[in-house]
Design a protein around this motif. Sequence first.
Motif, PDB file in Angstrom:
ATOM      1  N   GLU A 156       0.827  -1.206   0.000  1.00  0.00           N
ATOM      2  CA  GLU A 156       0.000   0.000   0.000  1.00  0.00           C
ATOM      3  C   GLU A 156       0.866   1.264   0.000  1.00  0.00           C
ATOM      4  OE1 GLU A 156      -3.516   2.059   2.737  1.00  0.00           O
ATOM      5  OE2 GLU A 156      -2.810   0.028   3.196  1.00  0.00           O
ATOM      6  N   PHE A 157       1.954   1.225   0.763  1.00  0.00           N
ATOM      7  CA  PHE A 157       2.831   2.388   0.881  1.00  0.00           C
ATOM      8  C   PHE A 157       3.526   2.706  -0.434  1.00  0.00           C
ATOM      9  CE2 PHE A 157       7.116   4.117   1.691  1.00  0.00           C
ATOM     10  CZ  PHE A 157       6.778   5.307   2.320  1.00  0.00           C
ATOM     11  N   ILE A 158       4.134   1.698  -1.067  1.00  0.00           N
ATOM     12  CA  ILE A 158       4.887   1.995  -2.286  1.00  0.00           C
ATOM     13  C   ILE A 158       3.976   2.315  -3.462  1.00  0.00           C
ATOM     14  CG2 ILE A 158       7.014   0.826  -1.659  1.00  0.00           C
ATOM     15  CD1 ILE A 158       6.140  -1.627  -3.108  1.00  0.00           C
ATOM     16  N   GLU A 159       2.727   1.880  -3.369  1.00  0.00           N
ATOM     17  CA  GLU A 159       1.759   2.259  -4.398  1.00  0.00           C
ATOM     18  C   GLU A 159       1.399   3.735  -4.264  1.00  0.00           C
ATOM     19  OE1 GLU A 159      -0.325   1.801  -7.729  1.00  0.00           O
ATOM     20  OE2 GLU A 159       0.628   0.059  -6.785  1.00  0.00           O
ATOM     21  N   ALA A 160       1.264   4.192  -3.011  1.00  0.00           N
ATOM     22  CA  ALA A 160       0.828   5.567  -2.760  1.00  0.00           C
ATOM     23  C   ALA A 160       1.991   6.547  -2.639  1.00  0.00           C
ATOM     24  CB  ALA A 160      -0.023   5.623  -1.493  1.00  0.00           C
ATOM     25  N   HIS A 161       3.137   6.080  -2.107  1.00  0.00           N
ATOM     26  CA  HIS A 161       4.252   6.991  -1.812  1.00  0.00           C
ATOM     27  C   HIS A 161       5.597   6.420  -2.285  1.00  0.00           C
ATOM     28  CE1 HIS A 161       1.344   8.989   0.785  1.00  0.00           C
ATOM     29  NE2 HIS A 161       1.134   7.845   1.402  1.00  0.00           N
ATOM     30  N   PRO A 162       5.745   6.168  -3.586  1.00  0.00           N
ATOM     31  CA  PRO A 162       7.008   5.561  -4.047  1.00  0.00           C
ATOM     32  C   PRO A 162       8.230   6.439  -3.816  1.00  0.00           C
ATOM     33  CG  PRO A 162       5.687   6.335  -5.909  1.00  0.00           C
ATOM     34  CD  PRO A 162       4.817   6.428  -4.695  1.00  0.00           C
ATOM     35  N   TYR A 163       8.024   7.750  -3.645  1.00  0.00           N
ATOM     36  CA  TYR A 163       9.144   8.662  -3.396  1.00  0.00           C
ATOM     37  C   TYR A 163       9.256   9.030  -1.909  1.00  0.00           C
ATOM     38  CZ  TYR A 163      10.199   9.132  -8.316  1.00  0.00           C
ATOM     39  OH  TYR A 163      10.592   8.860  -9.597  1.00  0.00           O
ATOM     40  N   GLY A 164       8.524   8.317  -1.048  1.00  0.00           N
ATOM     41  CA  GLY A 164       8.580   8.581   0.382  1.00  0.00           C
ATOM     42  C   GLY A 164       9.913   8.182   0.979  1.00  0.00           C
ATOM     43  N   ASN A 165      10.191   8.697   2.178  1.00  0.00           N
ATOM     44  CA  ASN A 165      11.431   8.338   2.865  1.00  0.00           C
ATOM     45  C   ASN A 165      11.136   7.408   4.037  1.00  0.00           C
ATOM     46  OD1 ASN A 165      10.381   9.993   4.865  1.00  0.00           O
ATOM     47  ND2 ASN A 165      11.874  11.635   4.591  1.00  0.00           N
ATOM     48  N   ALA A 166      12.168   7.066   4.792  1.00  0.00           N
ATOM     49  CA  ALA A 166      12.005   6.116   5.892  1.00  0.00           C
ATOM     50  C   ALA A 166      11.047   6.655   6.955  1.00  0.00           C
ATOM     51  CB  ALA A 166      13.365   5.792   6.504  1.00  0.00           C
ATOM     52  N   TYR A 167      11.106   7.965   7.197  1.00  0.00           N
ATOM     53  CA  TYR A 167      10.194   8.560   8.176  1.00  0.00           C
ATOM     54  C   TYR A 167       8.743   8.366   7.733  1.00  0.00           C
ATOM     55  CZ  TYR A 167       7.696  12.073  10.904  1.00  0.00           C
ATOM     56  OH  TYR A 167       6.788  12.706  11.717  1.00  0.00           O
TER      57      TYR A 167
ATOM     58  N   PHE B 186       3.710   5.587   8.548  1.00  0.00           N
ATOM     59  CA  PHE B 186       2.640   4.867   7.857  1.00  0.00           C
ATOM     60  C   PHE B 186       2.250   3.606   8.624  1.00  0.00           C
ATOM     61  CE2 PHE B 186       0.896   2.110   4.503  1.00  0.00           C
ATOM     62  CZ  PHE B 186       0.040   2.987   3.852  1.00  0.00           C
ATOM     63  N   ILE B 187       3.235   2.968   9.273  1.00  0.00           N
ATOM     64  CA  ILE B 187       2.943   1.743  10.033  1.00  0.00           C
ATOM     65  C   ILE B 187       2.769   2.029  11.525  1.00  0.00           C
ATOM     66  CG2 ILE B 187       4.044   0.214   8.365  1.00  0.00           C
ATOM     67  CD1 ILE B 187       6.507   0.080  10.193  1.00  0.00           C
ATOM     68  N   GLY B 188       2.638   3.312  11.867  1.00  0.00           N
ATOM     69  CA  GLY B 188       2.327   3.679  13.241  1.00  0.00           C
ATOM     70  C   GLY B 188       3.484   3.621  14.205  1.00  0.00           C
ATOM     71  N   ALA B 189       4.700   3.895  13.704  1.00  0.00           N
ATOM     72  CA  ALA B 189       5.873   3.802  14.570  1.00  0.00           C
ATOM     73  C   ALA B 189       5.939   4.938  15.580  1.00  0.00           C
ATOM     74  CB  ALA B 189       7.150   3.789  13.716  1.00  0.00           C
ATOM     75  N   GLU B 190       5.349   6.097  15.220  1.00  0.00           N
ATOM     76  CA  GLU B 190       5.446   7.301  16.047  1.00  0.00           C
ATOM     77  C   GLU B 190       6.920   7.587  16.351  1.00  0.00           C
ATOM     78  OE1 GLU B 190       2.796   6.597  19.323  1.00  0.00           O
ATOM     79  OE2 GLU B 190       1.007   6.901  18.071  1.00  0.00           O
ATOM     80  N   ASN B 191       7.344   7.463  17.621  1.00  0.00           N
ATOM     81  CA  ASN B 191       8.743   7.754  17.957  1.00  0.00           C
ATOM     82  C   ASN B 191       9.621   6.505  18.039  1.00  0.00           C
ATOM     83  OD1 ASN B 191       8.474  10.567  18.094  1.00  0.00           O
ATOM     84  ND2 ASN B 191       7.624  10.437  20.160  1.00  0.00           N
ATOM     85  N   LYS B 192       9.077   5.355  17.659  1.00  0.00           N
ATOM     86  CA  LYS B 192       9.872   4.122  17.694  1.00  0.00           C
ATOM     87  C   LYS B 192      10.882   4.107  16.561  1.00  0.00           C
ATOM     88  CE  LYS B 192       6.056   1.400  19.620  1.00  0.00           C
ATOM     89  NZ  LYS B 192       5.094   0.312  19.335  1.00  0.00           N
TER      90      LYS B 192
ATOM     91  N   GLU C 125       7.104  26.526  23.086  1.00  0.00           N
ATOM     92  CA  GLU C 125       6.157  25.498  23.541  1.00  0.00           C
ATOM     93  C   GLU C 125       5.342  24.972  22.360  1.00  0.00           C
ATOM     94  OE1 GLU C 125       5.591  24.169  26.511  1.00  0.00           O
ATOM     95  OE2 GLU C 125       6.921  25.389  27.775  1.00  0.00           O
ATOM     96  N   GLY C 126       4.927  25.895  21.477  1.00  0.00           N
ATOM     97  CA  GLY C 126       4.109  25.499  20.333  1.00  0.00           C
ATOM     98  C   GLY C 126       4.862  24.638  19.329  1.00  0.00           C
ATOM     99  N   ILE C 127       6.081  25.062  18.977  1.00  0.00           N
ATOM    100  CA  ILE C 127       6.816  24.309  17.950  1.00  0.00           C
ATOM    101  C   ILE C 127       7.355  22.999  18.501  1.00  0.00           C
ATOM    102  CG2 ILE C 127       9.141  25.282  18.308  1.00  0.00           C
ATOM    103  CD1 ILE C 127       9.273  25.427  15.175  1.00  0.00           C
ATOM    104  N   ALA C 128       7.522  22.924  19.833  1.00  0.00           N
ATOM    105  CA  ALA C 128       8.046  21.701  20.445  1.00  0.00           C
ATOM    106  C   ALA C 128       6.942  20.710  20.784  1.00  0.00           C
ATOM    107  CB  ALA C 128       8.833  22.049  21.705  1.00  0.00           C
ATOM    108  N   SER C 129       5.690  21.062  20.509  1.00  0.00           N
ATOM    109  CA  SER C 129       4.571  20.181  20.856  1.00  0.00           C
ATOM    110  C   SER C 129       4.563  18.933  19.978  1.00  0.00           C
ATOM    111  CB  SER C 129       3.246  20.929  20.694  1.00  0.00           C
ATOM    112  OG  SER C 129       3.000  21.210  19.326  1.00  0.00           O
ATOM    113  N   THR C 130       3.962  17.877  20.502  1.00  0.00           N
ATOM    114  CA  THR C 130       3.862  16.629  19.735  1.00  0.00           C
ATOM    115  C   THR C 130       3.017  16.825  18.477  1.00  0.00           C
ATOM    116  OG1 THR C 130       1.998  15.989  21.136  1.00  0.00           O
ATOM    117  CG2 THR C 130       4.165  15.146  21.748  1.00  0.00           C
ATOM    118  N   LYS C 131       2.101  17.805  18.512  1.00  0.00           N
ATOM    119  CA  LYS C 131       1.274  18.081  17.338  1.00  0.00           C
ATOM    120  C   LYS C 131       2.121  18.541  16.163  1.00  0.00           C
ATOM    121  CE  LYS C 131      -2.712  20.819  15.850  1.00  0.00           C
ATOM    122  NZ  LYS C 131      -3.697  21.867  16.231  1.00  0.00           N
ATOM    123  N   MET C 132       3.161  19.303  16.452  1.00  0.00           N
ATOM    124  CA  MET C 132       4.049  19.795  15.394  1.00  0.00           C
ATOM    125  C   MET C 132       4.851  18.634  14.799  1.00  0.00           C
ATOM    126  SD  MET C 132       4.948  22.666  13.902  1.00  0.00           S
ATOM    127  CE  MET C 132       6.271  23.412  12.946  1.00  0.00           C
ATOM    128  N   GLY C 133       5.471  17.818  15.644  1.00  0.00           N
ATOM    129  CA  GLY C 133       6.200  16.645  15.171  1.00  0.00           C
ATOM    130  C   GLY C 133       7.586  16.966  14.648  1.00  0.00           C
TER     131      GLY C 133
END
Length: 379
Positions: A104-115, A120-126, A277-285
């Motif tokens: 599914e990923f390579i079909e939708a995002h063939p130029y995507g990077n590791a991040y 895409f697989i829900g790694a978040e900070n893992k 505080e705003g730029i360091a929030s988890t929402k920003m990423g």
Amino acid sequence: MLFSNVIGQEDIRQQLIKSAEQHRLAHANIILAPEGTGGLPLGLAFAQYLVCENKQPDGACGTCNSCVKAGKYIHPDIHFSYPVIPRKPGDKPVSSDYAAEWREFIEAHPYGNAYDWLQFIGAENKQGNITATECQDIIRKLSLKSFESVYKILLMWMPEYLGNEGNRLLKLIEEPPDNTIFLLVAENQEQILATILSRTHLIKVNPLPKEVMVDALVNRAQIPAAKARQAATIAAGNYREALYMLQHSDDDYHELLRNWLNYIFTGNRVGLQGWIEGIASTKMGRENQKQFLRYFINLMEHTLRLKYMDKSQLAFSEEETDFAAKLQKLADLQQMELIMQELDNACYYIERNANAKLLFHALSVKLQYIFKKRPIPAV
């Protein structure tokens, strides 16, 4: 994937096809392609070409039984390996655990990077890895006879994620079974195990030319020509970054940067703390934080260009050009160099999971000192 789906890179396509036609294909290859230049699409297209039953001068036919399977990423003789995470504590994951998500990923995002993939697989900070268990699985798969094709192919994406356990593959790489081909698609040569690098044939891919990028953005992504030209200029040959910038409003980054510099120049500590505080929030990423810093770096580069070029020759918005002209009055060449160096360092540390609050606080202090032409303190 067909070579016609790859953006540009005609010289690499011809090089790969000729090496197979002339029976000069190395059994272990690294396609070294900077982010967003098409390393994965090239690897996928070449793997399909190798198993194609009716090869054409410009690549795979796309219609034979093998091409149909390869195009769906389910050909039994094309094996994939890529960074993965445990689904739960104690798991020893292998790539095939994520086969459905991978397709599914390579079909939708063939130029995507590791991040992109890990999110895409829900790694978040893992942290993703290509594990020792994965290496054992590769050895097992490649020890079997091919099912349908002359070749057995391992396409490993991001071998940089191989730790020392990658040495388990050395014997297989040195003495592979007949007609076994390794295609390792990498972005950073320095992060690849030296023992693997020394045993592989290196194929270097160049950044995409600006006009090729513009054409792809206009005709594939349906981006208006003016915006496409601006994004292609800033992204400097990285198609993935150009798409990311277009999908995330630059106006937000622009306003964020204006506020930051305003708080720095006015000495507004309360405002600056709120901004951090705003730029360091988890929402920003992390990816957004890094992209914001890159945006600032690009504006600094605009500012330098404005010193020597007419603004009509630059592919930037009027608002950005005006802002760059103001920056020109606030910082000289030496100050700009110092600022870009600090921004680049900050990107490096963000990629390595630095504490965002501490990082942006320290960066703000450093910028204050640079703008005042004072020595940067050790913070």
